[in-house]
Design a protein around this motif. Structure first.
Motif, short mmCIF file in Angstrom:
data_model
loop_
_atom_site.label_atom_id
_atom_site.label_comp_id
_atom_site.label_asym_id
_atom_site.label_seq_id
_atom_site.Cartn_x
_atom_site.Cartn_y
_atom_site.Cartn_z
N ALA A 10 7.91 0.17 -5.18
CA ALA A 10 7.37 1.49 -6.19
C ALA A 10 7.95 1.14 -7.72
O ALA A 10 7.34 1.25 -8.71
CB ALA A 10 6.88 2.76 -4.57
N GLU A 11 9.49 1.03 -7.36
CA GLU A 11 10.09 1.99 -8.72
C GLU A 11 10.12 -0.10 -9.87
O GLU A 11 9.31 0.57 -11.09
CB GLU A 11 11.72 1.33 -7.96
CG GLU A 11 11.94 2.79 -7.60
CD GLU A 11 13.44 2.64 -7.55
OE1 GLU A 11 14.15 1.82 -7.90
OE2 GLU A 11 13.91 3.79 -6.39
N GLN A 15 -4.95 7.15 5.33
CA GLN A 15 -3.41 8.23 5.95
C GLN A 15 -3.07 8.49 4.69
O GLN A 15 -2.41 9.97 4.11
CB GLN A 15 -3.53 7.70 6.68
CG GLN A 15 -3.72 7.64 8.07
CD GLN A 15 -3.73 6.30 9.20
OE1 GLN A 15 -2.01 6.42 8.83
NE2 GLN A 15 -3.89 6.14 10.21
N LEU A 16 -2.59 8.16 3.61
CA LEU A 16 -1.68 8.54 2.38
C LEU A 16 -2.78 8.66 1.57
O LEU A 16 -1.88 9.44 0.43
CB LEU A 16 -1.47 6.89 1.87
CG LEU A 16 -0.08 6.30 3.15
CD1 LEU A 16 0.22 4.67 2.63
CD2 LEU A 16 0.43 7.13 3.79
N GLY A 17 -3.68 9.04 1.83
CA GLY A 17 -4.91 9.55 -0.19
C GLY A 17 -4.54 8.75 -1.14
O GLY A 17 -5.09 9.52 -2.24
N ARG A 50 3.01 6.42 -3.87
CA ARG A 50 4.45 7.01 -4.08
C ARG A 50 4.59 6.78 -5.66
O ARG A 50 5.39 6.90 -6.50
CB ARG A 50 5.59 6.19 -3.38
CG ARG A 50 6.00 6.17 -2.26
CD ARG A 50 7.03 5.90 -1.25
NE ARG A 50 6.94 5.45 0.24
CZ ARG A 50 8.12 5.25 0.77
NH1 ARG A 50 9.57 5.23 0.12
NH2 ARG A 50 7.99 5.57 2.08
N LEU A 51 3.52 5.77 -6.30
CA LEU A 51 3.21 5.56 -7.79
C LEU A 51 3.28 7.13 -8.14
O LEU A 51 2.32 7.95 -7.88
CB LEU A 51 2.40 4.68 -8.31
CG LEU A 51 2.99 3.06 -7.73
CD1 LEU A 51 1.96 2.43 -8.55
CD2 LEU A 51 4.10 2.75 -8.25
N VAL A 104 0.68 -0.83 -0.10
CA VAL A 104 -0.48 0.04 0.11
C VAL A 104 1.00 1.41 0.26
O VAL A 104 0.93 1.99 -1.14
CB VAL A 104 -0.89 -0.08 1.55
CG1 VAL A 104 -1.69 1.22 1.39
CG2 VAL A 104 -2.06 -1.54 1.42
N ARG A 105 1.44 1.21 0.93
CA ARG A 105 2.92 2.61 0.59
C ARG A 105 3.87 2.56 -0.55
O ARG A 105 4.32 3.88 -0.99
CB ARG A 105 3.70 2.16 2.16
CG ARG A 105 2.96 2.35 3.71
CD ARG A 105 4.19 2.38 4.56
NE ARG A 105 3.45 1.99 5.63
CZ ARG A 105 3.26 3.31 6.27
NH1 ARG A 105 3.34 4.37 6.11
NH2 ARG A 105 2.89 2.07 7.40
N ALA A 106 3.56 1.48 -1.08
CA ALA A 106 4.87 1.36 -2.20
C ALA A 106 3.86 2.09 -3.61
O ALA A 106 3.99 3.11 -4.53
CB ALA A 106 5.22 -0.01 -2.82
#
Length: 409
Positions: A333-334, A252-254, A225-226, A220-222
């Motif tokens: 994410a990369e 929370q991360l939008g 960041r996309l 989810v965090r990765a």
């Protein structure tokens, strides 16, 4: 067949045991399954598993409340229950899928009766300790006790198997057993439908239990960041104790409006999700094989997976997907970005490669190998790897290749 977890529970060990049992019934074998009752109702009756009728001995069970759904057979009754069932059924072979309770009782009583024993390990301490109340400082001690128990049960077996070579080495090192054979869990590839149509969206998919050991918070965090220009969506297909936490994290991360957590779904929904996805993500670091990843590959998906445990056996970096450093959100994410920005022809190559690699895991080959073990045929790891696909499996592979070529054209 003894299993500490079995359908309707959904996890890799339960699914493998069900598919193996159903495949053996299809081949004319009389299969009896010993497993904890899925509710307070216990006893022996016929169940239809994976479309095949078989006798299931459901043992009186208790709920393990630190876990969202797990039930377990009563440990101090397992010897008595195992003896009773073996004396009633008089099987030619006992194949246990877990040493924890059911496998311990069945293997001990089968040894006393001179019945051939095969053991398969799906156990990883990381997959269980998160669902105990043990404080962190006790966990190494608990892990050691668990592996000593495993050594005793698997030591009674004439052959011990596990899904991959990496998992076999892990088991050998933990128990000091020798000669553990790697045999894929296998999947029925014809159950999955790849799509070679040009993608119309960027859908990242995960299928499996929504639990802590899967490290889905990293996914989810990765995803958050996309680059927004990718217009990507993330779908987590499955249920578990982390659903609420992951939804909160996404908000929370939008990215809550672009993250879907389905909860438990029907098989048809799962297979359709695999067909329409762009890429499959598997961030877990405790996979002994990962049936979900194989299902994704059979559906023609490139895979981004953690470079941990058995996942590198399935995901060949740069060939059918990419590996990332376990727990490294930026690296994940990369790698996802790399897949989502590939030209269409390069994406199609990854899809075709996934299907080619997973052909070696056709369940008919798995069934052939276990039948040999049940009959006492000497099976080596080289013979498993070199075993040719059966006629039906070869025909399915050829038809899928032709279909894939037509869709690409």
């Amino acid at each position: 067949m003894g299993a500490d977890t079995f359908l309707p529970e959904i996890n890799g060990a339960a699914i493998f045991a069900a598919r193996l049992a159903a495949g053996l019934v299809q081949r004319g074998h009389d299969v009896h399954v010993v497993a904890p009752a899925a509710s307070r109702k216990h006893g022996t009756w016929t169940e239809t598993i994976e479309g095949e009728p078989m006798t299931v001995h459901r043992l009186y069970s208790w709920r393990w409340y630190p876990h969202p759904w797990l039930r377990f057979a009563i440990p101090w009754r397992i010897e008595q229950n195992s003896a009773r069932i073996l004396d009633e059924v008089k099987p030619d072979v006992v194949h246990f899928q877990s040493h924890i309770i059911t496998g311990r009782g069945l293997s001990n009583q089968a040894q006393k009766r001179g019945i051939r024993i095969i053991g398969t390990n799906h156990f990883m301490p990381e997959n269980m300790l998160d669902h105990t109340l043990f404080p962190q400082f006790i966990r190494p001690w608990a892990t050691g006790l668990a592996w000593k128990a495993a050594a005793r049960s698997f030591g009674r077996a004439e052959a011990v198997t596990t899904p991959t070579r990496k998992a076999a080495e892990f088991l050998e090192n933990a128990t000091h057993l020798k000669g553990v054979i790697a045999i894929s869990c296998g999947i029925e590839m014809s159950n999955y439908t790849p799509s070679f149509e040009p993608r119309t969206e960027n859908l990242i998919l995960f299928v499996g239990r929504i639990t802590g050991e899967k490290q889905l918070d990293k996914l989810v965090r990765a995803f958050a960041r996309l680059d927004k220009s990718l217009d990507a969506r993330l779908e987590l297909v499955g249920g578990g104790d982390q659903e609420h936490q992951l939804r909160s994290l996404a908000n929370q991360l939008g990215v809550g409006d672009r993250v879907t957590i389905t909860g438990y779904v029907e098989v048809e929904y799962l297979r359709h999700a695999l067909t329409r996805a762009t890429v499959f993500a598997m961030p877990s670091i405790a996979e002994l094989q990962s049936i979900a990843t194989m299902e994704a590959m059979a559906s023609g998906l490139p895979v981004v997976a953690a470079n941990a445990m058995a996942l590198p056996h399935l995901v060949h970096d740069g060939d059918n997907g990419f590996l990332f450093e376990p727990g490294n959100v930026d690296d994940l994410a990369e790698r996802l970005t790399e897949v989502l920005t590939l030209p269409e022809d390069e994406l199609q190559k990854l899809k075709q490669s996934s299907m080619k690699i997973v052909e070696a895991h056709d369940i008919q080959r798995t069934l052939d190998t276990f039948e040999d073990l049940y009959r006492g045929v000497l099976v080596t790891e080289d013979s498993v790897i070199e075993r040719p696909l059966g006629k039906r499996a070869r025909l399915r592979a050829a038809l899928r290749a032709v279909a894939g070529g037509k869709r690409e054209e």
